[in-house]
Design a protein around this motif. Structure first.
Motif, mmCIF file in Angstrom:
data_model
loop_
_atom_site.group_PDB
_atom_site.id
_atom_site.type_symbol
_atom_site.label_atom_id
_atom_site.label_comp_id
_atom_site.label_asym_id
_atom_site.label_seq_id
_atom_site.Cartn_x
_atom_site.Cartn_y
_atom_site.Cartn_z
ATOM 1 N N THR A 1 79.239 62.503 54.352
ATOM 2 C CA THR A 1 78.247 61.717 53.787
ATOM 3 C C THR A 1 78.898 60.589 52.867
ATOM 4 O O THR A 1 79.844 61.072 51.845
ATOM 5 N N THR A 2 78.430 59.395 52.865
ATOM 6 C CA THR A 2 79.093 58.335 51.798
ATOM 7 C C THR A 2 77.910 58.337 50.513
ATOM 8 O O THR A 2 76.754 58.190 50.899
ATOM 9 N N VAL A 3 78.523 58.290 49.599
ATOM 10 C CA VAL A 3 77.883 58.218 48.360
ATOM 11 C C VAL A 3 78.316 57.043 47.809
ATOM 12 O O VAL A 3 79.191 56.427 47.564
ATOM 13 N N THR A 4 77.023 56.082 47.323
ATOM 14 C CA THR A 4 77.268 54.771 46.914
ATOM 15 C C THR A 4 77.361 54.833 45.248
ATOM 16 O O THR A 4 76.262 55.228 44.896
ATOM 17 N N VAL A 5 78.322 54.518 44.868
ATOM 18 C CA VAL A 5 78.591 54.535 43.379
ATOM 19 C C VAL A 5 78.792 52.954 42.660
ATOM 20 O O VAL A 5 79.659 52.586 43.205
ATOM 21 N N SER A 6 78.066 52.723 41.704
ATOM 22 C CA SER A 6 78.283 51.294 41.204
ATOM 23 C C SER A 6 78.240 51.553 39.704
ATOM 24 O O SER A 6 77.463 52.004 39.118
ATOM 25 N N VAL A 7 79.535 51.176 38.939
ATOM 26 C CA VAL A 7 79.480 51.151 37.454
ATOM 27 C C VAL A 7 79.935 49.479 37.241
ATOM 28 O O VAL A 7 80.878 48.986 37.639
ATOM 29 N N ARG A 8 78.751 49.167 36.350
ATOM 30 C CA ARG A 8 79.267 47.646 35.923
ATOM 31 C C ARG A 8 78.905 47.667 34.562
ATOM 32 O O ARG A 8 78.091 48.155 33.933
ATOM 33 N N ILE A 9 80.062 46.785 33.910
ATOM 34 C CA ILE A 9 79.808 46.463 32.328
ATOM 35 C C ILE A 9 79.593 45.062 32.356
ATOM 36 O O ILE A 9 80.452 44.154 33.084
ATOM 37 N N GLN A 10 78.651 44.622 31.754
ATOM 38 C CA GLN A 10 78.286 43.227 32.026
ATOM 39 C C GLN A 10 77.466 42.685 30.479
ATOM 40 O O GLN A 10 76.790 43.441 29.993
ATOM 41 N N TRP B 1 75.543 68.009 42.129
ATOM 42 C CA TRP B 1 74.255 67.598 42.642
ATOM 43 C C TRP B 1 74.427 66.976 43.880
ATOM 44 O O TRP B 1 75.595 66.031 43.733
ATOM 45 N N PRO B 2 74.049 67.097 45.069
ATOM 46 C CA PRO B 2 74.088 66.211 46.254
ATOM 47 C C PRO B 2 73.293 64.784 46.119
ATOM 48 O O PRO B 2 72.212 64.922 46.011
ATOM 49 N N LEU B 3 74.223 63.906 45.773
ATOM 50 C CA LEU B 3 73.630 62.689 45.599
ATOM 51 C C LEU B 3 73.991 61.638 46.767
ATOM 52 O O LEU B 3 74.916 61.533 47.330
ATOM 53 N N ALA B 4 72.827 60.727 46.893
ATOM 54 C CA ALA B 4 73.041 59.673 48.082
ATOM 55 C C ALA B 4 73.755 58.568 47.364
ATOM 56 O O ALA B 4 74.335 57.658 47.814
ATOM 57 N N GLY B 5 73.297 58.350 46.036
ATOM 58 C CA GLY B 5 73.913 57.025 45.147
ATOM 59 C C GLY B 5 73.790 57.192 43.856
ATOM 60 O O GLY B 5 72.774 57.971 43.501
ATOM 61 N N ALA B 6 74.746 56.369 42.747
ATOM 62 C CA ALA B 6 74.547 56.552 41.370
ATOM 63 C C ALA B 6 74.871 54.973 41.059
ATOM 64 O O ALA B 6 75.577 54.534 41.647
ATOM 65 N N LEU B 7 74.001 54.687 40.011
ATOM 66 C CA LEU B 7 74.196 53.236 39.538
ATOM 67 C C LEU B 7 74.186 53.424 37.911
ATOM 68 O O LEU B 7 73.521 54.101 37.415
ATOM 69 N N VAL C 1 70.765 53.883 34.073
ATOM 70 C CA VAL C 1 71.266 54.708 34.920
ATOM 71 C C VAL C 1 70.305 55.095 35.866
ATOM 72 O O VAL C 1 69.164 55.453 35.664
ATOM 73 N N ALA C 2 70.649 55.016 37.338
ATOM 74 C CA ALA C 2 69.965 55.421 38.334
ATOM 75 C C ALA C 2 70.617 56.239 39.246
ATOM 76 O O ALA C 2 71.669 56.096 39.845
ATOM 77 N N VAL C 3 69.589 57.108 39.718
ATOM 78 C CA VAL C 3 70.433 58.258 40.693
ATOM 79 C C VAL C 3 69.420 58.332 41.886
ATOM 80 O O VAL C 3 68.248 58.487 41.991
ATOM 81 N N ALA C 4 69.943 58.422 43.145
ATOM 82 C CA ALA C 4 69.188 58.612 44.591
ATOM 83 C C ALA C 4 69.637 59.879 45.049
ATOM 84 O O ALA C 4 70.886 60.248 45.027
ATOM 85 N N SER C 5 68.801 60.792 45.429
ATOM 86 C CA SER C 5 69.068 61.673 45.986
ATOM 87 C C SER C 5 67.900 62.445 47.021
ATOM 88 O O SER C 5 66.950 61.882 47.197
ATOM 89 N N ASP D 1 68.826 53.935 53.268
ATOM 90 C CA ASP D 1 69.530 55.145 53.225
ATOM 91 C C ASP D 1 68.364 56.142 53.489
ATOM 92 O O ASP D 1 67.713 56.542 52.500
ATOM 93 N N PRO D 2 68.268 56.736 54.656
ATOM 94 C CA PRO D 2 67.103 57.569 55.093
ATOM 95 C C PRO D 2 67.266 58.948 54.077
ATOM 96 O O PRO D 2 66.404 59.707 54.278
ATOM 97 N N ARG D 3 68.360 59.303 53.691
ATOM 98 C CA ARG D 3 68.644 60.705 52.876
ATOM 99 C C ARG D 3 67.647 60.386 51.584
ATOM 100 O O ARG D 3 67.780 61.556 50.829
ATOM 101 N N VAL D 4 67.506 59.209 51.218
ATOM 102 C CA VAL D 4 66.934 59.191 49.698
ATOM 103 C C VAL D 4 65.562 59.624 49.818
ATOM 104 O O VAL D 4 64.684 58.912 50.480
ATOM 105 N N GLY D 5 65.235 60.724 49.237
ATOM 106 C CA GLY D 5 63.911 61.006 49.000
ATOM 107 C C GLY D 5 63.560 60.853 47.587
ATOM 108 O O GLY D 5 62.091 60.984 47.164
ATOM 109 N N ALA D 6 64.229 60.459 46.626
ATOM 110 C CA ALA D 6 63.976 60.420 45.186
ATOM 111 C C ALA D 6 64.866 59.719 44.589
ATOM 112 O O ALA D 6 66.150 59.470 44.925
ATOM 113 N N VAL D 7 64.634 58.747 43.565
ATOM 114 C CA VAL D 7 65.027 57.865 42.664
ATOM 115 C C VAL D 7 64.757 58.084 41.287
ATOM 116 O O VAL D 7 63.531 57.900 41.214
#
Length: 158
Positions: free
Chosen positions: A4-13, A79-85, A102-106, A30-36
């Motif tokens: 499974t692909t986990v989308t991770v994005s880290v930005r300093i701006q 934790w099994p994450l679908a994405g993190a920002l 900080v946002a996390v999708a799982s 992303d149909p895996r996401v049940g919570a953000v």
């Protein structure tokens, strides 16, 4: 076994961010996401008993992003994450302005809440940022708070 692909994005701006746009992109298609779960930190107008007129945030380019990516990788291992920002602003900021997202999708809320809290707890202590506040008593560098260090205790496994 499916990977499974986990989308991770880290930005300093320096620029501000739009919370709803960022969350929408994190969970898009992303149909895996049940919570953000998200955390937004803002500049307070008071710290340690003094009024704060503004805050200047500095970082070490390259090193800061790598430190945050390592924190997110630790969350992914737990934790099994679908994405993190993670978006962290630098430069001059005024009270009520957004500093960090900080946002996390799982798949489930419990995992998303835990991972989000883990990331922000470690971000506060392990990412190389320096904060300087402008107060009526003059400019002062902000030290790490004991409560930030204490927050890490619940995550330690050693």
């Amino acid at each position: 076994m499916t990977t499974t692909t986990v989308t991770v994005s880290v930005r300093i701006q320096e620029a501000d961010f739009d919370l709803s746009e960022e969350i929408a992109q994190l969970r898009a298609h992303d149909p895996r996401v049940g919570a953000v779960v998200g955390f937004v930190g803002t500049v307070r107008d008071m710290n340690e008993g003094l009024d704060v007129a503004s805050m200047e945030l500095e970082h070490y380019p390259g090193m800061t992003e790598k430190a945050i990516e390592a924190i997110v990788a630790q969350a992914q291992a737990r934790w099994p994450l679908a994405g993190a920002l993670v978006i962290h602003r630098v430069g001059p900021l005024r009270p009520q302005e957004q500093i960090v997202l900080v946002a996390v999708a799982s798949g489930h809320r419990g995992e998303a809440f835990a991972a989000c809290e883990f990331i922000i707890d470690y971000l506060k202590t392990a990412a190389p940022f320096w904060k300087k506040e402008a107060t009526p008593a003059g400019a002062r560098w902000v030290d790490a708070r004991v409560t930030d260090e204490t927050a890490l205790d619940k995550w330690r496994t050693d």
